[in-house]
Scaffold this motif. Structure first.
Motif, PDB file in Angstrom:
ATOM      1  N   LYS A 472       0.863  -1.318   0.059  1.00  0.00           N
ATOM      2  CA  LYS A 472      -0.025   0.093  -0.054  1.00  0.00           C
ATOM      3  C   LYS A 472       0.974   1.284   0.098  1.00  0.00           C
ATOM      4  N   ILE A 473       0.430   2.340  -0.734  1.00  0.00           N
ATOM      5  CA  ILE A 473       1.114   3.419  -0.660  1.00  0.00           C
ATOM      6  C   ILE A 473       0.259   4.739   0.212  1.00  0.00           C
ATOM      7  N   LEU A 474       1.290   5.255   1.031  1.00  0.00           N
ATOM      8  CA  LEU A 474       0.560   6.373   1.901  1.00  0.00           C
ATOM      9  C   LEU A 474       1.123   7.550   1.278  1.00  0.00           C
ATOM     10  N   SER A 475       0.177   8.461   0.888  1.00  0.00           N
ATOM     11  CA  SER A 475       0.488   9.722   0.166  1.00  0.00           C
ATOM     12  C   SER A 475       0.444  11.011   1.140  1.00  0.00           C
ATOM     13  N   ILE A 476       1.479  11.572   1.682  1.00  0.00           N
ATOM     14  CA  ILE A 476       1.388  12.769   2.305  1.00  0.00           C
ATOM     15  C   ILE A 476       1.851  14.036   1.533  1.00  0.00           C
ATOM     16  N   THR A 477       0.828  15.108   1.850  1.00  0.00           N
ATOM     17  CA  THR A 477       1.146  16.447   1.089  1.00  0.00           C
ATOM     18  C   THR A 477       2.325  17.092   1.687  1.00  0.00           C
ATOM     19  N   VAL A 478       3.056  17.532   0.804  1.00  0.00           N
ATOM     20  CA  VAL A 478       4.292  18.344   1.301  1.00  0.00           C
ATOM     21  C   VAL A 478       4.349  19.780   0.846  1.00  0.00           C
ATOM     22  N   LEU A 479       4.341  20.729   1.527  1.00  0.00           N
ATOM     23  CA  LEU A 479       4.223  22.195   1.411  1.00  0.00           C
ATOM     24  C   LEU A 479       5.581  22.846   1.346  1.00  0.00           C
ATOM     25  N   ASP A 480       5.723  23.834   0.363  1.00  0.00           N
ATOM     26  CA  ASP A 480       6.674  24.782   0.290  1.00  0.00           C
ATOM     27  C   ASP A 480       7.155  25.607   1.550  1.00  0.00           C
ATOM     28  N   SER A 481       8.412  25.260   1.899  1.00  0.00           N
ATOM     29  CA  SER A 481       8.759  26.023   3.094  1.00  0.00           C
ATOM     30  C   SER A 481       9.860  27.013   3.088  1.00  0.00           C
ATOM     31  N   GLU A 482       9.544  28.029   3.968  1.00  0.00           N
ATOM     32  CA  GLU A 482      10.371  29.324   3.969  1.00  0.00           C
ATOM     33  C   GLU A 482      11.396  29.084   5.075  1.00  0.00           C
ATOM     34  N   LEU A 483      11.577  28.042   5.902  1.00  0.00           N
ATOM     35  CA  LEU A 483      12.493  28.174   6.845  1.00  0.00           C
ATOM     36  C   LEU A 483      13.964  27.927   6.354  1.00  0.00           C
ATOM     37  N   PRO A 484      14.670  28.675   7.105  1.00  0.00           N
ATOM     38  CA  PRO A 484      16.167  29.032   6.601  1.00  0.00           C
ATOM     39  C   PRO A 484      17.102  27.472   6.751  1.00  0.00           C
ATOM     40  N   GLU A 485      16.381  26.594   7.730  1.00  0.00           N
ATOM     41  CA  GLU A 485      17.213  25.506   7.597  1.00  0.00           C
ATOM     42  C   GLU A 485      17.221  24.650   6.462  1.00  0.00           C
ATOM     43  N   SER A 486      18.511  23.868   6.075  1.00  0.00           N
ATOM     44  CA  SER A 486      18.886  23.332   4.863  1.00  0.00           C
ATOM     45  C   SER A 486      17.846  22.114   4.488  1.00  0.00           C
ATOM     46  N   GLU A 487      17.345  21.507   5.775  1.00  0.00           N
ATOM     47  CA  GLU A 487      16.390  20.222   5.735  1.00  0.00           C
ATOM     48  C   GLU A 487      15.721  20.185   6.901  1.00  0.00           C
ATOM     49  N   HIS A 488      14.381  19.408   6.768  1.00  0.00           N
ATOM     50  CA  HIS A 488      13.748  19.218   7.948  1.00  0.00           C
ATOM     51  C   HIS A 488      13.029  18.023   7.919  1.00  0.00           C
ATOM     52  N   ASN A 489      12.342  17.390   9.203  1.00  0.00           N
ATOM     53  CA  ASN A 489      11.808  15.933   8.933  1.00  0.00           C
ATOM     54  C   ASN A 489      10.764  15.738   9.825  1.00  0.00           C
ATOM     55  N   PHE A 490      10.012  14.682   9.477  1.00  0.00           N
ATOM     56  CA  PHE A 490       9.047  14.139  10.476  1.00  0.00           C
ATOM     57  C   PHE A 490       8.908  12.890  10.426  1.00  0.00           C
ATOM     58  N   GLN A 491       8.230  12.287  11.441  1.00  0.00           N
ATOM     59  CA  GLN A 491       8.075  10.839  11.596  1.00  0.00           C
ATOM     60  C   GLN A 491       6.606  10.256  11.184  1.00  0.00           C
ATOM     61  N   VAL A 492       6.769   9.029  10.628  1.00  0.00           N
ATOM     62  CA  VAL A 492       5.384   8.220  10.634  1.00  0.00           C
ATOM     63  C   VAL A 492       5.370   7.051  11.160  1.00  0.00           C
ATOM     64  N   GLU A 493       4.415   6.651  12.112  1.00  0.00           N
ATOM     65  CA  GLU A 493       4.577   5.543  12.887  1.00  0.00           C
ATOM     66  C   GLU A 493       3.419   4.765  12.485  1.00  0.00           C
ATOM     67  N   LEU A 494       3.423   3.242  12.442  1.00  0.00           N
ATOM     68  CA  LEU A 494       2.324   2.284  12.179  1.00  0.00           C
ATOM     69  C   LEU A 494       1.948   1.724  13.490  1.00  0.00           C
ATOM     70  N   PHE A 495       0.835   1.476  13.734  1.00  0.00           N
ATOM     71  CA  PHE A 495       0.109   0.822  15.039  1.00  0.00           C
ATOM     72  C   PHE A 495      -0.915   0.322  14.756  1.00  0.00           C
ATOM     73  N   SER A 496      -1.513  -0.575  15.851  1.00  0.00           N
ATOM     74  CA  SER A 496      -2.885  -1.327  15.831  1.00  0.00           C
ATOM     75  C   SER A 496      -3.299  -1.967  14.635  1.00  0.00           C
ATOM     76  N   PRO A 497      -2.426  -3.021  14.274  1.00  0.00           N
ATOM     77  CA  PRO A 497      -2.886  -3.646  13.016  1.00  0.00           C
ATOM     78  C   PRO A 497      -4.183  -4.696  13.451  1.00  0.00           C
TER      79      PRO A 497
END
Length: 803
Positions: A472-497
């Protein structure tokens, strides 16, 4: 009272330059051992100076010029392209052939001069012995060295046919000279004809390469006569391979676990491996590998060897739509014991405008639960089809999912790198170790340095898997950022099968968002480092300082990747590396200074090798002919063996591995014998005498080699046209491949054994021939004798039978 001459002792008169010190009191076997070790050491030195010699040749033959051709797509209607000044075929048969054969050629010239223009067996024997080793042993190694069922074919068949003819004709001509036109004597005209055959070979091969023909112009009644402008003569407009470098840099830049330096090294290695190289490049690479020198291909992590390059825009690209897929055990079928699928080998033909074909592989279903198992499906092109190439995804990993359990759910990998401009992050959830029933799993995002609603649209949700569904493919929308950081990240977790499923090993994944500028900067940095690495891998050096640095350091200064064997080889060859670093680098004088000085060094080394071989053979009572066809021939040809095997593995065609052997063997005769014969015959003609060349064992050795050469070339022709061998000169199915290699290698053993026995007069071929004629004559007159009795009588009285 008698006197003792300390300068007259066993084998002291066999050398021209050696011995340099008095060895009167030395044991013969101690002397023999020292001369053998010195001989092997000088072989190493000769290989190293030949490395410098060929670097100079490479600089000379790689010279280019700019020409203008008509191009209606350009504003001014003219396009400029770079072409090589030297034709590849001409370069291979002149300077490159001379580079690989210089020791054998110079040995003959030096032997004639040092022996006061009297013929010896050492020089000519080395010519024939090297030819036999090259054609028989190297061909056998290359045939068996290709992984089954892959094959390698000769691409330029016209040039190969020409060089094969001249290879056989050269040695037939030797037989004619030695035994036919003037037995035991080489006249001046015979020497001139021998030498004249060299330019004839060059011109004929050039004409074959350029496809000299008359072509009818389809658009008019005129007939155009001329040479085709072969695309192989062109150099790409992007000589530095920037497109390939950037492509690899982008692919490697997505791997978060790689440093920029490691990514650049991998890219440089891949480009060096996939580029087309001539036989001389492989010879230099082999020499440096055998002496712990500056490698032309850096060592990298094996995990990245599956990265592939493709040719864009010129040929059809065939590849899988994905690098992996999964199936469940639901298809009925039978297979051999212990198998989970039926092996398949199928030829796929695409019709015009057809872009997609499906391949069906039968999976064996059972009722026993097993962990997921994998196998691979590999694409390979038809060697006869030059209209397509393989794409990057030429290997597909097929996972057999057990359908008797609901399975486990996990992310496809622990991290993803997504460009902000892509607008969406596609994350893959895999169902492994089972696919039975409908199940579901929940997911949720967690901010790290990226913020939900500002950098991406996260939250929670549920993914549902139907029965038998494995991805299965999970699609998450990505927005243009104006943060000065060169890169930024977030976490996605699976639970409750649900549905009895479980969470697998990778239950969390990190998504890193990079700006286009940052990613492009990363690619740019990797590209710059890759170009720097490729510059380091160049054959030639830019300065004397760099030359000495590489000579004095193991692995050319790449100490990190040096092995213990590299250190041993570097220690053994250190003296030669430093000595020959005195030769001007090819960057000075366009390679000609390197060429001239290296040739002088090769001549000196060859003179010493001739002395060492002659004295060693004398000390151990080894016949001069046997010394030439074994020890000297192997010592001068061993680097070519490793070079040809590497070329056979890396190149798409067999031209750089075995295609050049015939041309090189012909050049050996035309130059290696033509030059010394011309010198000696001119000398004796000026004195009113003839140049005597005893046919002896040399004539038989030439006949024997010519016979084995005809058999070998015929076998290669059969392999090219018979399906049993895979329709290729090299490689093919395992059993026929091994059988071919053993057969050809056995021909070399037969050649060496029979030539050696003949040189010691243990067998006298002329006696056997005369015995056959004698028995035939006796039978005519009804006189019966046993052929064995006649042969024994002949051997007993062989002096009456010898020619």
């Amino acid at each position: 009272m008698s006197t003792i001459d300390l300068g007259n002792y066993t084998c002291a008169d066999k050398g021209f330059l050696l011995p340099v010190i008095n060895e009167y009191t030395w044991s013969i076997w101690v002397r023999a051992l020292l001369y053998l070790v010195a001989l092997l050491w000088f072989f190493v030195g000769t290989a190293i100076v030949a490395d410098a010699f060929m670097c100079g040749i490479e600089k000379i033959t790689s010279k280019t010029r700019v020409i203008k051709i008509s191009d209606p797509d350009k504003k001014d209607g003219i396009r400029e392209i770079e072409v090589k000044v030297w034709n590849d075929t001409v370069a291979n048969l002149t300077l490159m052939a001379f580079g690989t054969s210089a020791p054998e050629i110079l040995l003959n010239v030096i032997e004639i001069i040092k022996n006061q223009y009297i013929a010896t067996n050492l020089g000519p024997g080395t010519i024939v012995g090297s030819a036999a080793f090259n054609l028989l042993c190297i061909t056998a190694v290359c045939i068996v060295g290709i992984p089954s069922p892959e094959v390698r074919k000769i691409n330029n068949k016209r040039v190969y046919a020409v060089t094969s003819f001249f290879c056989l004709f050269a040695y037939i001509w030797m037989i004619i000279v030695l035994m036919g036109s003037s037995p035991g004597v080489v006249d001046l005209w015979e020497a001139l004809v021998t030498l004249f055959m060299f330019p004839v070979l060059i011109l004929t091969s050039y004409a074959a390469d350029k496809k000299c023909s008359c072509k009818a112009n389809k658009t008019s009644s005129e007939v155009e006569i001329g040479f085709d402008f072969d695309s192989s003569d062109r150099i790409g407009t992007d000589q530095n391979g920037n497109a390939d470098i950037i492509h690899l840099a982008k692919e490697l830049g997505k791997n978060k676990n790689l440093s920029e330096e490691e990514a650049a090294k991998i890219a440089a290695s891949k480009i060096a491996e996939t580029e087309h190289h001539n036989s001389m490049w492989y010879r230099i690479h082999a020499t440096r590998a055998l002496t712990g020198g500056h490698r032309l291909i850096p060592k990298v992590n094996n995990a990245f060897k599956d990265i592939d390059l493709t040719e864009g825009g010129t040929k059809a690209v065939v590849e899988f739509t994905a690098s992996s897929c999964a199936v469940v055990e639901t298809i009925d079928g039978t297979a051999e014991s212990g198998s989970d699928y039926k092996k398949l080998k199928e030829k796929i033909t695409f019709q015009p405008k057809e872009t997609l074909r499906e391949v069906y592989i039968e999976i064996v279903d059972d009722d026993v639960w097993e962990p997921d198992e994998i196998f691979f499906v590999k694409l390979f092109t038809d060697p006869d089809d030059d209209n397509c190439i393989l794409g990057k995804t030429c290997i597909n990993q097929v996972t057999i999912i057990n359908d008797d359990e609901p399975g486990k759910l996990e992310w496809s990998k622990p991290s993803y790198i997504i460009k902000e401009s892509s607008g969406v992050a596609q994350l893959f959830v895999n169902r492994v170790n089972g696919a039975d029933g409908a199940i579901s799993v929940s997911w949720r995002t967690k901010d790290l340095t990226a913020v939900h609603g500002k950098d991406y649209i996260g939250g929670e949700g549920t993914l549902c898997f139907a029965h038998g569904e494995t991805t299965k493919i999970l699609s998450i929308t990505v927005l243009d950022s104006e943060l000065p950081e060169s890169e930024h990240n977030f976490q996605v977790e699976l639970f409750s099968p649900t549905g009895g499923a479980e969470i697998g090993k990778i239950k969390k994944t990190i998504v890193t968002l990079v700006t286009d500028d940052e990613f492009d900067g990363l690619v740019s940095r990797i590209t710059v480092l890759t170009k720097k690495n490729l510059d380091y891998l160049r054959l030639d050096t830019a300065s004397w300082g760099q030359q000495f640095y590489e000579a004095m350091n193991v692995n050319g200064g790449d100490v990190e990747n040096a092995t213990a064997i590299d250190y041993v080889l570097h220690f053994c060859s250190f003296f030669w590396k430093v000595l020959f670093a005195l030769i001007p680098p090819p960057s000075i004088g366009g390679g000609w200074f390197t060429f001239a000085l290296a040739l002088m060094f090769i001549g000196l080394m060859t003179a010493v090798i001739g002395d060492l071989a002659s004295i060693f053979g004398c000390l151990v009572n080894l016949n001069e002919t046997v010394t030439a066809i074994t020890l000297v021939a192997l010592g001068t040809s061993m680097p070519d063996t490793f070079a040809s095997k590497q070329a056979a593995l890396n190149e798409r065609y067999a031209d750089s591995s075995v295609g050049n052997i015939n041309g090189s063997n012909a050049v050996n005769v035309f130059l290696g014998l033509g030059l010394p014969w011309l010198i000696a015959s001119s000398y004796w003609m000026a004195k009113g005498q003839s140049f005597i060349v005893p046919k002896g064992s040399l004539g038989f050795s030439v006949i024997l080699y010519t016979t084995t050469a005809v058999i070998t070339i015929s076998l290669l022709l059969i392999r090219r046209n018979v399906s049993l061998f895979g329709y290729g000169e090299l490689g093919g199915p395992k059993t026929p491949k091994i059988a071919s290699a053993i057969f050809i290698f056995s021909l070399w053993i037969i050649y060496v054994v029979l030539s050696s026995l003949q040189s010691y007069n243990i067998i006298v071929v002329y006696i056997l021939i005369k015995c056959f004629i004698l028995q035939t004559s006796l039978n005519i007159f009804s006189i019966r004798y046993n052929i064995t009795d006649i042969i024994m009588l002949a051997i007993y009285n062989k002096k009456y039978f010898l020619i």
